[in-house]
Design a protein around this motif. Structure first.
Motif, PDB file in Angstrom:
ATOM      1  N   GLU A  51       0.853  -1.185   0.000  1.00 56.56           N
ATOM      2  CA  GLU A  51       0.000   0.000   0.000  1.00 56.56           C
ATOM      3  C   GLU A  51       0.892   1.240   0.000  1.00 56.56           C
ATOM      4  O   GLU A  51       1.835   1.340   0.790  1.00 56.56           O
ATOM      5  CB  GLU A  51      -0.906   0.001   1.232  1.00 56.56           C
ATOM      6  CG  GLU A  51      -1.899   1.143   1.270  1.00 56.56           C
ATOM      7  CD  GLU A  51      -2.839   1.062   2.469  1.00 56.56           C
ATOM      8  OE1 GLU A  51      -3.908   1.695   2.429  1.00 56.56           O
ATOM      9  OE2 GLU A  51      -2.500   0.356   3.449  1.00 56.56           O
ATOM     10  N   ILE A  52       0.578   2.192  -0.869  1.00 60.85           N
ATOM     11  CA  ILE A  52       1.382   3.409  -1.001  1.00 60.85           C
ATOM     12  C   ILE A  52       0.766   4.497  -0.134  1.00 60.85           C
ATOM     13  O   ILE A  52      -0.414   4.829  -0.256  1.00 60.85           O
ATOM     14  CB  ILE A  52       1.457   3.864  -2.472  1.00 60.85           C
ATOM     15  CG1 ILE A  52       1.932   2.708  -3.375  1.00 60.85           C
ATOM     16  CG2 ILE A  52       2.391   5.062  -2.596  1.00 60.85           C
ATOM     17  CD1 ILE A  52       3.251   2.094  -2.984  1.00 60.85           C
ATOM     18  N   SER A  53       1.584   5.057   0.737  1.00 59.93           N
ATOM     19  CA  SER A  53       1.139   6.016   1.739  1.00 59.93           C
ATOM     20  C   SER A  53       1.894   7.330   1.593  1.00 59.93           C
ATOM     21  O   SER A  53       3.091   7.347   1.279  1.00 59.93           O
ATOM     22  CB  SER A  53       1.385   5.424   3.142  1.00 59.93           C
ATOM     23  OG  SER A  53       1.192   6.374   4.161  1.00 59.93           O
ATOM     24  N   THR A  54       1.190   8.435   1.836  1.00 60.67           N
ATOM     25  CA  THR A  54       1.836   9.736   1.720  1.00 60.67           C
ATOM     26  C   THR A  54       1.193  10.735   2.671  1.00 60.67           C
ATOM     27  O   THR A  54       0.169  10.451   3.299  1.00 60.67           O
ATOM     28  CB  THR A  54       1.774  10.244   0.263  1.00 60.67           C
ATOM     29  OG1 THR A  54       2.629  11.380   0.111  1.00 60.67           O
ATOM     30  CG2 THR A  54       0.354  10.616  -0.126  1.00 60.67           C
ATOM     31  N   GLU A  55       1.790  11.909   2.738  1.00 60.49           N
ATOM     32  CA  GLU A  55       1.386  12.966   3.671  1.00 60.49           C
ATOM     33  C   GLU A  55       0.504  13.981   2.953  1.00 60.49           C
ATOM     34  O   GLU A  55       0.735  14.320   1.789  1.00 60.49           O
ATOM     35  CB  GLU A  55       2.632  13.656   4.236  1.00 60.49           C
ATOM     36  CG  GLU A  55       2.417  14.966   4.955  1.00 60.49           C
ATOM     37  CD  GLU A  55       1.727  14.812   6.297  1.00 60.49           C
ATOM     38  OE1 GLU A  55       1.059  15.768   6.730  1.00 60.49           O
ATOM     39  OE2 GLU A  55       1.860  13.742   6.910  1.00 60.49           O
TER      40      GLU A  55
END
Length: 267
Positions: A216-220
């Protein structure tokens, strides 16, 4: 990796709230967590530091893991973890045991977010060896298999296979560790940088025999426009976290991003 390939990654959008344990006393942090969960936020994060990262450098601050155990007991639906734990501060097997314990307290809602550490003041004031970026990453690479092995030995075992979130974007070491161990990869990348990093991560996944779609790609979200968030979504990002800081923990932006999440998941 092309945008079309990245955007084919499955998964619903999730919104996280990073409740920074700074500049507020515990009752305010507790109240904020209650409100964040009631809004339908998917994940509540804190961070693993010993001093504030912004504002008054010696301001109010609390420790990560003890807060997470309290959060696990306080909540019933929201997932929780650190964004991110500092691997340097605790023995690897102890980290695994603490994670397993919080996973049980929460009924299987714990996310093991971890990284190699970077805030030198934490190390200096608490007596840890700061080392170098390379040595800290090497330690993380050695410790993650120990953590996974300890989970397999603990009695009782974790409630579920605890998701591992790894933060950082270094292309030679960090992303290789991500390819090998992470269920979630978190970075602060712009859309252009994320597209490049996903290409690098895809290469490391090929090297270690992993399917990038499993991560899963996570970002701010802090400081992002909706247009930027849309671009990150199109590249495959599915976990978006908004940083919140004391003393007031303004939840209005979180409400707006939760509406954006719902619009994406309705597509």
């Amino acid at each position: 990796m092309t945008s079309s390939a990245a955007s084919s990654m499955p998964g619903r959008v999730r919104i996280g709230a990073q409740i920074a344990p700074q500049h507020a006393l515990y009752p305010k942090i507790r109240e904020t967590l209650t409100e964040v969960e009631a809004l339908g936020t998917d994940v509540a994060f804190n961070w693993d530091h010993f001093f504030p990262l912004s504002g008054e450098k010696d301001g109010l601050h609390f420790e990560s893991w003890t807060l997470l155990a309290a959060w696990a007991e306080q909540t019933s639906t929201i997932q929780l973890g650190a964004l991110v734990n500092c691997n340097s501060y605790r023995n690897a097997d102890l980290q695994a045991d603490m994670a397993r314990t919080i996973d049980h307290i929460s009924g299987g809602r714990f996310i093991f977010g971890t990284g190699s550490g970077w805030f030198e003041r934490d190390y200096d004031e608490y007596g840890y060896d700061f080392g170098s970026v390379g040595s800290r990453l090497d330690a993380l690479a050695v410790d993650l298999p120990r953590i996974e092995a300890r989970w397999a030995k603990l009695n009782p075992p974790p409630v579920r296979d605890i998701p591992v979130l790894i933060g950082g974007g270094g292309e030679k070491k960090t992303l290789r560790i991500v390819a090998k161990h992470a269920d979630i990869w978190h970075s602060f990348s712009t859309p252009a940088v994320l597209e490049h990093k996903l290409g690098v991560l895809s290469g490391w996944c090929d090297t270690v025999g992993r399917d990038l779609a499993e991560i899963e790609i996570s970002t701010e979200l802090r400081g992002r426009t909706v247009q930027e968030a849309d671009q990150l979504y199109d590249l495959g990002a599915r976990l978006f976290t908004l940083g919140l800081s004391g003393p007031h923990y303004d939840l209005a932006p979180l409400t707006d991003w939760l509406a954006w999440r719902d619009s994406k998941n309705a597509l």
